[in-house]
Design a protein around this motif. Structure first.
Motif, PDB file in Angstrom:
ATOM      1  N   GLU A  57      -1.243   2.658  -5.245  1.00 18.52           N
ATOM      2  CA  GLU A  57      -0.565   3.284  -4.104  1.00 18.52           C
ATOM      3  C   GLU A  57      -0.650   4.807  -4.198  1.00 18.52           C
ATOM      4  O   GLU A  57      -0.926   5.488  -3.207  1.00 18.52           O
ATOM      5  CB  GLU A  57       0.889   2.838  -4.045  1.00 18.52           C
ATOM      6  N   ALA A  58      -0.451   5.345  -5.403  1.00 19.92           N
ATOM      7  CA  ALA A  58      -0.545   6.792  -5.599  1.00 19.92           C
ATOM      8  C   ALA A  58      -1.974   7.278  -5.336  1.00 19.92           C
ATOM      9  O   ALA A  58      -2.178   8.353  -4.755  1.00 19.92           O
ATOM     10  CB  ALA A  58      -0.101   7.158  -7.012  1.00 19.92           C
ATOM     11  N   LEU A  59      -2.961   6.484  -5.741  1.00 17.05           N
ATOM     12  CA  LEU A  59      -4.364   6.826  -5.474  1.00 17.05           C
ATOM     13  C   LEU A  59      -4.613   6.893  -3.974  1.00 17.05           C
ATOM     14  O   LEU A  59      -5.222   7.848  -3.479  1.00 17.05           O
ATOM     15  CB  LEU A  59      -5.292   5.809  -6.138  1.00 17.05           C
ATOM     16  N   LEU A  60      -4.137   5.906  -3.244  1.00 15.83           N
ATOM     17  CA  LEU A  60      -4.288   5.906  -1.792  1.00 15.83           C
ATOM     18  C   LEU A  60      -3.668   7.156  -1.179  1.00 15.83           C
ATOM     19  O   LEU A  60      -4.275   7.802  -0.316  1.00 15.83           O
ATOM     20  CB  LEU A  60      -3.644   4.654  -1.194  1.00 15.83           C
ATOM     21  N   GLU A  61      -2.502   7.518  -1.642  1.00 19.58           N
ATOM     22  CA  GLU A  61      -1.828   8.708  -1.109  1.00 19.58           C
ATOM     23  C   GLU A  61      -2.623   9.973  -1.403  1.00 19.58           C
ATOM     24  O   GLU A  61      -2.743  10.847  -0.546  1.00 19.58           O
ATOM     25  CB  GLU A  61      -0.412   8.802  -1.675  1.00 19.58           C
ATOM     26  N   ARG A  62      -3.200  10.084  -2.600  1.00 18.37           N
ATOM     27  CA  ARG A  62      -4.001  11.262  -2.941  1.00 18.37           C
ATOM     28  C   ARG A  62      -5.264  11.333  -2.085  1.00 18.37           C
ATOM     29  O   ARG A  62      -5.633  12.405  -1.595  1.00 18.37           O
ATOM     30  CB  ARG A  62      -4.365  11.263  -4.433  1.00 18.37           C
ATOM     31  N   VAL A  63      -5.935  10.205  -1.913  1.00 19.34           N
ATOM     32  CA  VAL A  63      -7.155  10.180  -1.098  1.00 19.34           C
ATOM     33  C   VAL A  63      -6.829  10.598   0.329  1.00 19.34           C
ATOM     34  O   VAL A  63      -7.498  11.467   0.911  1.00 19.34           O
ATOM     35  CB  VAL A  63      -7.812   8.784  -1.123  1.00 19.34           C
ATOM     36  N   ASN A  64      -5.821   9.997   0.916  1.00 27.06           N
ATOM     37  CA  ASN A  64      -5.480  10.317   2.303  1.00 27.06           C
ATOM     38  C   ASN A  64      -4.986  11.751   2.457  1.00 27.06           C
ATOM     39  O   ASN A  64      -5.289  12.408   3.454  1.00 27.06           O
ATOM     40  CB  ASN A  64      -4.463   9.320   2.842  1.00 27.06           C
ATOM     41  N   ALA A  65      -4.270  12.255   1.462  1.00 22.06           N
ATOM     42  CA  ALA A  65      -3.780  13.641   1.514  1.00 22.06           C
ATOM     43  C   ALA A  65      -4.917  14.644   1.407  1.00 22.06           C
ATOM     44  O   ALA A  65      -4.792  15.776   1.879  1.00 22.06           O
ATOM     45  CB  ALA A  65      -2.760  13.881   0.401  1.00 22.06           C
ATOM     46  N   SER A  66      -6.048  14.223   0.838  1.00 28.40           N
ATOM     47  CA  SER A  66      -7.189  15.133   0.702  1.00 28.40           C
ATOM     48  C   SER A  66      -7.750  15.512   2.075  1.00 28.40           C
ATOM     49  O   SER A  66      -8.386  16.552   2.220  1.00 28.40           O
ATOM     50  CB  SER A  66      -8.296  14.486  -0.141  1.00 28.40           C
ATOM     51  N   GLY A  67      -7.561  14.632   3.058  1.00 35.48           N
ATOM     52  CA  GLY A  67      -8.116  14.874   4.385  1.00 35.48           C
ATOM     53  C   GLY A  67      -9.615  14.589   4.478  1.00 35.48           C
ATOM     54  O   GLY A  67     -10.204  14.745   5.531  1.00 35.48           O
ATOM     55  N   GLU A  68     -10.223  14.155   3.385  1.00 27.60           N
ATOM     56  CA  GLU A  68     -11.664  13.886   3.360  1.00 27.60           C
ATOM     57  C   GLU A  68     -11.997  12.446   3.723  1.00 27.60           C
ATOM     58  O   GLU A  68     -13.130  12.146   4.108  1.00 27.60           O
ATOM     59  CB  GLU A  68     -12.218  14.195   1.977  1.00 27.60           C
ATOM     60  N   ALA A  69     -11.036  11.563   3.557  1.00 25.93           N
ATOM     61  CA  ALA A  69     -11.224  10.145   3.861  1.00 25.93           C
ATOM     62  C   ALA A  69      -9.860   9.570   4.203  1.00 25.93           C
ATOM     63  O   ALA A  69      -8.830  10.138   3.832  1.00 25.93           O
ATOM     64  CB  ALA A  69     -11.820   9.409   2.661  1.00 25.93           C
TER      65      ALA A  69
END
Length: 108
Positions: A57-69
């Motif tokens: 879940e934390a990984l998903l949040e980091r990916v989405n917060a990056s704005g790249e994907a």
């Protein structure tokens, strides 16, 4: 969609989305520490990083917060699962490569 692309164009678009999903699925399968958790008959890949639901879940949040994907999630067999869905007509192989690189970077 049918009016815009025509039958042949829509078929090609769907085939390309499935091809890109298959490509991504292969990268996940080949990378230690990652797993594909459901069959991929179409253009949605369900996968996760080895570890806890909270870590995924934390990984998903980091990916989405990056704005790249942007990824979504679901719960399969009681486990938190990441989902990459390819459906936008403008999605290209470079976009899928970028999503995989972002995932690996954010997982470190």
């Amino acid at each position: 969609m049918l009016r815009c692309y025509g039958r042949a164009g829509l078929q090609e678009r769907i085939r390309e989305a499935v091809r890109l999903a298959e490509l991504f699925e292969g990268w996940v399968q080949d990378e230690p520490g990652w797993e594909v958790v459901a069959p991929r008959p179409f253009s949605v890949v369900c996968f996760r990083r080895e570890g806890s639901d909270e870590a995924n879940e934390a990984l998903l949040e980091r990916v989405n917060a990056s704005g790249e994907a942007f990824l979504s999630h679901t719960v399969l067999d009681g486990r938190y699962v990441l989902r990459l869905a390819i459906g936008n007509a403008r999605t290209e192989e470079a976009d899928v490569v970028c999503a995989w690189e972002v995932l690996k970077r954010c997982a470190r």
